[in-house]
Design a protein around this motif. Structure first.
Motif, PDB file in Angstrom:
ATOM      1  N   LYS A   1      18.870  71.272 -24.799  1.00 52.01           N
ATOM      2  CA  LYS A   1      18.428  72.293 -24.689  1.00 52.01           C
ATOM      3  C   LYS A   1      18.732  72.812 -26.004  1.00 52.01           C
ATOM      4  O   LYS A   1      19.451  73.795 -26.423  1.00 52.01           O
ATOM      5  CB  LYS A   1      18.923  73.160 -23.640  1.00 52.01           C
TER       6      LYS A   1
ATOM      7  N   TYR B   1       9.459  74.320 -26.031  1.00 54.81           N
ATOM      8  CA  TYR B   1      10.870  74.346 -25.977  1.00 54.81           C
ATOM      9  C   TYR B   1      11.289  73.037 -26.514  1.00 54.81           C
ATOM     10  O   TYR B   1      12.425  72.815 -27.017  1.00 54.81           O
ATOM     11  CB  TYR B   1      11.200  74.470 -24.365  1.00 54.81           C
TER      12      TYR B   1
ATOM     13  N   ARG C   1      10.915  70.009 -17.304  1.00 55.00           N
ATOM     14  CA  ARG C   1      11.174  70.507 -18.590  1.00 55.00           C
ATOM     15  C   ARG C   1      10.923  69.316 -19.732  1.00 55.00           C
ATOM     16  O   ARG C   1      10.884  69.527 -20.743  1.00 55.00           O
ATOM     17  CB  ARG C   1      12.587  70.807 -18.673  1.00 55.00           C
TER      18      ARG C   1
END
Length: 529
Positions: free
Chosen positions: A512, A191, A480
């Motif tokens: 993100k 990610y 994250r």
């Protein structure tokens, strides 16, 4: 005492256990954003130098040493750039550390031509070699919530053929993942760096420092802190802390240290702050030599301290998950200093990689050797006629292809002999190694942060119920973000300082990139190459 009743910041003290980048960044944020006087800040470091894993030392006569090289990525190091764009460089002008890095990378962009080699031949690493089954497994991993992955290992999630693809070799050797590492950590990396998928094989997204990270980043930051009166207590091994529970929570009241002159105890006021780097990737490191094998240590001061304070405080995490399996967490690196540059020149010609381009991995190597030839000079005190390169291996316990013993049992000379075999110049031994120094470094916990884990194994940066204690570094949980980065350490420091001082400041969020449709489309196309 509520936060509103705390004394003025000028009357409070801060204590940092460990002198790595997390502590240095934390001290800088206290001064820069919290307005704490530098003389109120104390950093306890067991060595005689700060910087932790961001190291770089030596001279042309005895040889240079870098245990590991940190790579940077501009859009994903939000907190790191926030700090270093405000720290003056040592270039003698008004430029910041970040300014100097930007100028260097603009002039020396990374673009690997030969990311993978096999038996002397260049492999087209742009062809990732993923099958439909591999792509489905990747998609399923990204869609599975981290909480459901638990302590699943990579080798349990992907089949064996995935671990033999060009994609995996490129990925694993950039980020230092092993098949037995945490699937949850791989998911986080995918990610965080999804925007890099199309160019993993060229490493175009990698930014580097002008010199090694110690000269380029740690020294300027340390000088900045020293100029503001921050106290560095070298030769101090913190062995324990008195943490007193009460209805209002847990409070550190005393820090215990071992020094060359004996045992010391430091009293901590309830309003003071304590920051602990719990666990270290370079703790327990052992350094060898051209004719000396490094030892394998199985513990270190940071791990012993964490175990001590977590024993009666379960919310402080579970250090044994990360520290008790050295066989799975170790690997070995080596730094080569060359007065006779024949081997250096041969590597450049053999790999067709100019210095500074990236790392080359030799797939035929049982040890899975990789080398990095940085832009020269790599040290500020490095003469023009001396060259330096670095390398490492992910499987140091396997027997070599040429040297019939594990890398972990080899001297620096034997490591170079094995490397020369893969560079197809072993017939030029020993002349090629004349006036060359290779210093190996065994690091037992270098990938401990990738060990399979469960929620709670890493404590929160500021644990629930903690009045004046925060954890910094790779073993403090930050949702994250990815652990094997300078950014993770700096982010933990910023989070801890802003929280404990109750500052009206916001920690930059983790970007993100994966929500950008163009990034998603490019990543999918790369997966089909």
């Amino acid at each position: 005492m509520t936060i509103h009743e705390q004394p003025h910041v000028a009357d409070r003290h801060a204590h940092f256990v460990g002198g790595g980048i997390a502590s240095l960044a934390g001290a800088a944020f206290l001064v820069r954003d919290g307005n704490m006087p530098g003389e109120n800040i104390h950093v306890y470091e067991k060595l005689d130098v700060t910087g932790g894993a961001m190291d770089g030392a030596g001279d042309p006569e005895e040889g240079y040493l870098i245990r590991g090289g940190r790579m940077f990525n501009y859009p994903t190091y939000e907190c790191t750039w926030d700090l270093f764009e405000t720290i003056p460089s040592l270039e003698g002008d008004s430029r910041s550390v970040k300014d100097v890095m930007d100028e260097f990378n603009d002039a020396n962009p990374s673009h690997a031509e030969t990311r993978l080699m096999y038996e002397g031949e260049r492999i087209d690493a742009s062809e990732y070699g993923l099958t439909d089954q591999h792509r489905q497994s990747l998609a399923r991993l990204l869609l599975t919530p981290e909480a459901k992955l638990g302590d699943t290992r990579i080798e349990e999630w992907f089949d064996e053929s995935f671990l033999e693809t060009n994609f995996w070799y490129v990925w694993a050797t950039i980020f230092a993942f092993q098949p037995w590492h945490s699937a949850a950590e791989v998911r986080r990396y995918m990610y965080r760096f999804l925007h890099e998928f199309p160019q993993l094989h060229t490493m175009e997204g990698v930014d580097r420092t002008k010199y090694n990270q110690y000269d380029s980043m740690i020294l300027p930051l340390r000088h900045w802190l020293e100029d503001r009166g921050v106290n560095f207590e070298y030769g101090h091994v913190v062995t324990d802390m008195d943490i007193v529970p009460s209805r209002s929570g847990r409070t550190v009241e005393r820090i215990h240290c071992e020094t060359d002159s004996g045992t010391e105890s430091v009293d901590v006021d309830a309003s003071d702050l304590v920051f602990v780097t719990n666990g270290s990737m370079t703790d327990g490191s052992s350094i060898g030599g051209m004719d000396e094998v490094p030892e394998l240590n199985e513990t270190g001061a940071s791990w012993e301290l964490w175990k001590s304070i977590a024993e009666d405080n379960p919310q402080f995490g579970n250090p044994s998950v990360f520290a008790d399996n050295v066989t799975e967490t170790k690997w070995e690196s080596f730094t080569v200093t060359l007065h006779n540059t024949e081997l250096f020149d041969h590597i450049v010609e053999f790999t067709q990689e100019e210095p500074g381009n990236g790392l080359v991995t030799y797939l035929g190597s049982n040890w899975l050797l990789s080398t990095v030839v940085a832009s020269q000079p790599h040290f500020e005190n490095q003469p023009d006629d001396v060259k330096v390169f670095w390398g490492y291996a992910l499987f140091p316990d396997r027997e070599g292809n040429y040297v019939e013993k594990p890398m972990s049992e080899c001297t620096g000379r034997e490591i170079l002999e094995e490397l020369c075999y893969h560079l197809q110049c072993e017939e030029q031994l020993p002349e090629m190694l004349d006036d060359v120094t290779c210093i190996p470094a065994m690091m037992p916990f270098i990938t401990a942060h990738f060990q399979p884990r469960e929620p709670g194994d890493r404590p929160k940066v500021v644990p629930d119920g903690s009045n004046n204690l925060a954890f910094l570094g790779q073993y403090a949980e930050q949702p994250r973000d990815v652990v094997f980065t300078v950014e993770y350490s700096v982010r933990s420091a910023m989070t801890a300082v802003y929280d404990l001082l109750d500052l009206d400041e916001t920690v930059p969020p983790v970007t993100k990139h994966y929500r950008d449709p163009d990034v998603l489309a490019d990543a999918v196309r790369a997966a089909y190459r």
